[in-house]
Design a protein around this motif. Structure first.
Motif, mmCIF file in Angstrom:
data_model
loop_
_atom_site.group_PDB
_atom_site.id
_atom_site.type_symbol
_atom_site.label_atom_id
_atom_site.label_comp_id
_atom_site.label_asym_id
_atom_site.label_seq_id
_atom_site.Cartn_x
_atom_site.Cartn_y
_atom_site.Cartn_z
ATOM 1 N N ASP A 220 0.907 -1.246 0.037
ATOM 2 C CA ASP A 220 -0.152 0.525 -0.154
ATOM 3 C C ASP A 220 1.103 1.345 -0.266
ATOM 4 O O ASP A 220 0.639 1.987 -0.079
ATOM 5 N N ASP A 221 2.629 0.944 0.298
ATOM 6 C CA ASP A 221 3.090 2.315 0.278
ATOM 7 C C ASP A 221 3.921 1.885 -0.708
ATOM 8 O O ASP A 221 4.919 1.592 -0.685
ATOM 9 N N VAL A 222 3.093 3.339 -1.959
ATOM 10 C CA VAL A 222 4.252 3.280 -2.848
ATOM 11 C C VAL A 222 4.522 4.949 -3.428
ATOM 12 O O VAL A 222 3.637 5.368 -2.967
ATOM 13 N N GLU A 223 5.969 4.632 -3.718
ATOM 14 C CA GLU A 223 6.257 6.228 -4.240
ATOM 15 C C GLU A 223 6.603 6.651 -5.387
ATOM 16 O O GLU A 223 6.453 4.969 -6.245
ATOM 17 N N TRP A 224 6.200 7.668 -5.705
ATOM 18 C CA TRP A 224 6.486 8.029 -7.803
ATOM 19 C C TRP A 224 7.144 8.868 -7.495
ATOM 20 O O TRP A 224 6.545 9.979 -6.844
#
Ligand code: KIV
Ligand code: ZN
Length: 528
Positions: free
Chosen positions: A149-153
């Motif tokens: 759930d922890d996604v960095e773009w």
């Protein structure tokens, strides 16, 4: 600005700044700064003790070695109260699957996916049309969200991206499920007002920007990385990407210690909070220098040797009357102590263990403790005064050697203005003792020839440098040796009161690192 709910951090207070450390990824990527697995684990542990929120542990698709180290660090931080462990990925499926697999064991894991968005990068590097880039942003984030759930773009070269297009990309990433949006100044081109303008624009124009953490990542090509980071925080950014000692691609990244101390010292102007234990800053900086062999310059803010030194008489006088006259923070607040006398040669193992604890080494194993204690005793016999810095150099030296195949046993050197220098060296290779005597142009040359005789290899010596751990003629020498083999560079370090012994240790350390590298396949050509 209101509080944000984040999958890894829960409710985040408005004034909280997330510290994202990329020493092990962007920092390690720079020439000469590569680290082996045990060094990365040791540094990751120190970063956790420093209180960083996110450790970017590497770029798992880059090589099997990178994958292995991200996976090992993720395994080390299995518990859900440890730091978030992030793995970097380009937008392709293979990258994301590899990153997902590498960070999976962590109690809190993050996939950090990036893609270039500037006209220059899209046209010449990616050879992609803007619509295809937009599509790749959505698909990469959507895929990454299947694993965590922890996604960095990140919008690579974001500071040189056309504003409308940047807004569209960020919106696409948020809609696909990104929880952190990072805008890097990849080439260190931005001025603080550019950074302010970009983040103000994103907050005003992108729907959903108020629900995610905005992040800044600044390179130091114009010496503005920390200033740009502070400008970003003032424009509402709540994650800062940075490295210990400011290491990183080219001129480096924004330095963690400078950002954190600017926030602490100027809390009046930038009222924020973070979880960094500032008293651990110096120790972490020194550990990185020991591992990589690169000391910071003496005038480096916060951690440089002169950062708290007052040379001019008028300044010394002022500081004696009131420290605040010339000191804006105390040396102790970042971990400097008055170099203190350690126990003498009669001190016992228990006192030595206590000293190590006081210096922050809580978890030195029994074997390492025994070896370090034996070396401490030898040192105390040879050296008039043993300082904390001596102990730190000695223990770091032991910790670095933990997994070595080739180990130093003893060295006997004969040299001088008349005798032909000769070195008799004894080493252990996977537990088997070997010994050889060689002569050379000087004692160091003779010693390195003995290493060659005992362990033949093709690598070429590229750098040999000697520094001192403390002051005085009985100070320990800290030697760095750089070897090159098939285009790969490795640095080894060694410390000892005898410069030739320190040289042998440094050479063997570098050889051990090469052995580890040999077992890995070539990294792919990557850009990040
Ligand atoms: O500098 C940069 O753009 C990066 C990204 C991969 C975040 O390091
Ligand atoms: Zn970068």
């Amino acid at each position: 600005m209101s509080a944000i709910r984040h999958p890894s951090f829960g409710e985040i207070a408005e004034d909280r700044v997330i510290i994202f450390d990329t020493t092990l990824r962007d920092g390690e990527q720079s020439p000469g700064f590569s680290m082996n697995l045990s060094e990365k684990l040791r540094l990751a542990e120190a970063l956790a003790e420093l209180g960083v929120d996110v450790i970017e542990a590497g770029f798992p698709i880059a090589s099997p070695g990178d994958f292995e180290s991200v996976h090992a660090i993720a395994t080390k931080f299995k518990s859900s109260d440890g730091p978030v462990i992030a793995g970097l990925a380009r937008s392709g499926r293979d990258d994301i699957l590899r990153a997902a697999e590498a960070v999976r064991p962590a109690g809190r894991s993050r996939i950090h996916s990036f893609l270039s968005t500037s006209p220059l990068h899209m046209k010449y590097k990616l050879r992609m049309e803007p619509d295809a880039v937009l599509e790749a942003v959505s698909s990469s984030v959507t895929l990454a969200r299947r694993f965590t759930d922890d996604v960095e773009w990140s919008a690579e070269d974001g500071s040189r991206t056309e504003p409308d297009f940047l807004c569209r990309c960020v919106e696409a990433a948020i809609n696909a499920g990104a929880t952190t949006i990072n805008i890097p100044d990849t080439v260190g081109y931005a001025l603080p007002e550019d950074v302010t303008r970009i983040f103000t624009m994103l907050r005003e124009r992108v729907p959903g920007a108020e629900k995610v953490i905005l992040s800044t990542h600044n390179h130091n090509d114009l010496g503005l990385a920390v200033a740009n980071t502070i400008a970003a925080i003032r424009a509402g950014v709540r994650q800062v990407e940075c490295t210990i000692n400011g290491i990183g691609e080219r001129a480096g990244n924004a330095s963690l210690e400078e950002i954190v101390m600017a926030l602490r010292t100027r809390h009046d102007a930038i009222p924020t909070t973070n979880h960094v234990v500032t008293e651990n800053i110096l120790r972490t900086s020194k550990l990185l220098s020991t591992i990589t062999g690169f000391d910071v310059q003496p005038n480096k803010a916060i951690v440089g040797r002169n950062a708290f030194a007052h040379e001019a008489g008028i300044h010394q006088d002022g500081v004696l009357k009131h420290a605040g006259t010339y000191e804006i923070m105390t040396p102790e607040s970042v971990g400097w102590t008055r170099s203190s006398l350690v126990m003498g040669k009669h001190s016992g193992r228990a006192a030595f263990r206590d000293k190590l604890k006081a210096l922050g080494y809580d978890d030195v194993g029994d074997n390492q403790l025994n070896d370090a204690f034996r070396r401490f005793k030898e040192l105390a016999d040879r050296k008039k005064v043993v300082y904390d810095d001596d102990i730190v150099a000695l223990v770091d030296d032991e910790v670095m050697r933990d997994r070595d195949h080739i180990r130093f046993v003893s060295l006997d050197v004969h040299a001088g203005s008349k005798a032909k220098p000769t070195a008799t060296l004894e080493i252990e290779v996977d537990g088997v003792t070997r010994s050889a005597t060689e002569s050379g142009d000087g004692p160091v040359d003779a010693t390195f020839r003995a290493i060659h005789a005992l362990f033949p290899h093709e690598s070429v010596l590229r750098l040999y440098s000697v520094g001192a751990v403390t002051e005085g003629t009985d100070a320990q020498a800290r030697v760095t040796v750089r070897l090159e083999e098939n285009g790969k560079l490795v640095d080894g370090q060694g410390a000892d009161t005898d410069t030739i012994v320190a040289s042998a240790r440094a050479y063997l350390h570098a050889l051990n690192k090469l052995l580890v590298k040999r077992t890995r396949t070539e990294p792919k050509a990557l850009s990040a």
